[in-house]
Design an enzyme around this catalytic site. Sequence first.
Site, mmCIF file in Angstrom:
data_model
loop_
_atom_site.group_PDB
_atom_site.id
_atom_site.type_symbol
_atom_site.label_atom_id
_atom_site.label_comp_id
_atom_site.label_asym_id
_atom_site.label_seq_id
_atom_site.Cartn_x
_atom_site.Cartn_y
_atom_site.Cartn_z
ATOM 1 N N THR B 13 -60.749 -5.696 25.369
ATOM 2 C CA THR B 13 -60.668 -4.546 26.112
ATOM 3 C C THR B 13 -62.251 -3.893 26.350
ATOM 4 O OG1 THR B 13 -60.349 -3.038 24.292
ATOM 5 C CG2 THR B 13 -58.551 -3.600 25.709
ATOM 6 N N LYS B 45 -61.533 -17.046 24.211
ATOM 7 C CA LYS B 45 -60.685 -18.023 23.411
ATOM 8 C C LYS B 45 -59.976 -18.817 24.371
ATOM 9 C CE LYS B 45 -60.299 -15.507 19.297
ATOM 10 N NZ LYS B 45 -59.563 -14.294 18.832
ATOM 11 N N GLU B 190 -53.466 1.502 11.087
ATOM 12 C CA GLU B 190 -53.009 -0.032 11.088
ATOM 13 C C GLU B 190 -51.845 -0.126 10.039
ATOM 14 O OE1 GLU B 190 -56.244 -2.737 11.450
ATOM 15 O OE2 GLU B 190 -57.654 -1.275 12.220
ATOM 16 N N LYS B 205 -70.131 2.873 8.399
ATOM 17 C CA LYS B 205 -70.877 3.625 9.304
ATOM 18 C C LYS B 205 -71.932 4.509 8.654
ATOM 19 C CE LYS B 205 -67.032 3.918 12.626
ATOM 20 N NZ LYS B 205 -65.600 4.728 12.662
ATOM 21 N N GLY B 302 -62.287 4.142 20.888
ATOM 22 C CA GLY B 302 -61.665 3.709 22.268
ATOM 23 C C GLY B 302 -62.709 2.700 23.096
#
Lengths: 432, 432
Positions: B13, B45, B190, B205, B302
């Site tokens: 994406t 891939k 997740e 981060k 996002g």
Amino acid sequence: MKKINVGLLGLGTVGSGVVKIIKDHQDKLMHLIGCPVEVTKILVKDIEKARQVVVDKNYLTKDVYEVIRDPEVDVVIEVMGGIEETKDFLLEALQNKKHVVTANKDLMAVYGSELLSVATENGCDLFYEASVAGGIPILRGLVDGLASDRINKLMGIVNGTTNFILTKMSKYGSPYDEVLKEAQDLGYAEADPTADVEGLDAARKMAILSRLGFSMNVDLEDVSVKGISSVTAEDINYSKRLGYTMKLIGVAQRQGEKVEVSVQPTLLPDYHPLASVNDEYNAVYVYGEAVGETMFYGPGAGSLPTATAVVSDLVGVMKNMRLGVNGNSAVAPQFDKNLKLPEEIYSQRFLRIHVADQVGAFSKITSLFSERGVSFEKILQLPLKKDDLAEIVIVTHQASQKDFEEILQLLNDLAVVDNVKSTYRVEGNSWT
Amino acid sequence: MKKINVGLLGLGTVGSGVVKIIKDHQDKLMHLIGCPVEVTKILVKDIEKARQVVVDKNYLTKDVYEVIRDPEVDVVIEVMGGIEETKDFLLEALQNKKHVVTANKDLMAVYGSELLSVATENGCDLFYEASVAGGIPILRGLVDGLASDRINKLMGIVNGTTNFILTKMSKYGSPYDEVLKEAQDLGYAEADPTADVEGLDAARKMAILSRLGFSMNVDLEDVSVKGISSVTAEDINYSKRLGYTMKLIGVAQRQGEKVEVSVQPTLLPDYHPLASVNDEYNAVYVYGEAVGETMFYGPGAGSLPTATAVVSDLVGVMKNMRLGVNGNSAVAPQFDKNLKLPEEIYSQRFLRIHVADQVGAFSKITSLFSERGVSFEKILQLPLKKDDLAEIVIVTHQASQKDFEEILQLLNDLAVVDNVKSTYRVEGNSWT
């Protein structure tokens, strides 16, 4: 490698800061740009005056033309203030092919379009980050964002004085006059506070921001303005009870090709990030199509933040000089001005109304709204201790400005209505 | 004018977003850079797979070396993820004199120093804005700021999953397990949430941010980490009563030459701007010596925000290419790593303690603190409905980590103390 020469108009606190930063960070700047940079001409009012920074007296001049006509000067930095005369100086500087960095919002709000188009004609950069909220890198954020996004809405707290006053009013429940006086005593408000408290300073910044954000020639007179001088402690108190915080908010919004820009006291839900921007701080909320919601927060003014922003702009100019891409930045407006009509401007509304405390009064009022399809989100009704009146506080759902103004007029004509005490825009409810 | 060719590793994406933005904004990019730019090689891939964007199949390859060894490719954009193998690919790309843009925080947190130094050796840029909080232009803000300022403190909400969970726990008083499950059902967490809820993602981060902000090689293992899995509804409830909001906060702080970096559940005063950053949003608070306090707020992740950040980095690389100043950006660390010792790390602390409900218990506890010079800002004592215990909640003034850990141990040894239920760092009180 050729040195870049900078001419400086003004050597007050911001100008001195610029000289100091350029000196102190010479190595870093050299690293970023690839060549040395030096301030070689400085316009001052008094050559003999003691200065906050060490400057070679040979660089000082009282003649502005020695700066803007100097063939050796590559970039002119304007931190002298003023509008009419200063505009003429900068126009000539641009015509002499000098790039310009300015911290002057009054000038940019009124003559920004003209100056930018002359800059473009002459292949020059005109950068003005420091003119809007010195400590917030918002203009660069907008330009960077614009390269790959489309901005639909800007909301800003862009005046420190009014934010200071509203914060104190909210916190202590004090009346406006008392807090204004305190702000003046503390140096947060000027002796003549009109430009701040009546929203003009904020309107200038919103004109600059929306011009850039929407790439459209929005002028100062396109910004509808209402200040905070009529905000009462009662209004703030009711706002709180309904879960809102009162702020002076600049809103610039686009639907399709049409835009609206305004500055007015506005109620924000307490949970909105702008609601907790307090005291003299500024913040700008940006809604981009791709990136979503972002916010830039920081000190709105102050000589060091402003000088830092000026030097950042200077770095941008110099990078472009070495690239050979000056004068074609994204700042020249891309779209024709296209302002929304009153029937196209929608928002929620807060109203506080004094009505006769009698049977049927409430339904007379509500039918005025429902006839125009305006429904309510929140209602609060309380008896007043005097005059057989009741106090009604209403927060409507979205309504057009036109409908709302008609309703206001009809309310004032109703026999059961003693007085519409106050009304404010409500924003940010869609934010979760 | 020479065209700039981009090789892309990965076409998920984010990768598709990058291809789309570069195509859609070709004119604007040409305007900014002064030459055309095109994605000419893409590692995938499966070549036959249906794509979200139209791409010329001749550009697709399953062989990474066809991208990173292609002599025509100028810039490699990495959006494929992974650590070990990906590091080797990017090292080779840099050795082949290709500039690199990556959105890979896991990689940059672990191998950032090595990759950056190889980039510098090879005169290449390595930009990674998208690796930290995709929608917030925070790295560029730090680099721009660094040119003329010195950063003393960074505080960040840099993980969307944990912020979502803590926001819901605060709002509804729900227990951690219940909200985690909800977050998983909604796709905000997740199936294996460990990296998020135990603070590892945030720590990565913070390593990247503090490396850049302090220009020092801070590694992932230098970040002390505590996650949110032990945060209880009771803790959040008490925090609220004392005027605090619970957030997972990364703190990077410098005093003189020494720094500390941590990620831990932290109480912030409700009025602090970070306290109203809710749901999956991220924000980074920066304290600069000159500019003062600024905050950058936006969506932490996002695919569109991340792709936007990647393209902004690409624009930066291409500007530098045309300037001939690649590979000498401010990102190479300027200072040697110098971490604070436990006795040099100061903060306020929240403690919740169960004690025997008997005379003298309270004074035994408080004397442990006062003997080490640690005083209290807030105290709350309430009887518990069971077991003859009382609950004491304390917020201390500033105390060193060393003193605090000693006090904790001694508390647990006291006969009157049943249990130290929880303890959290308290930050942001100096902010007004």
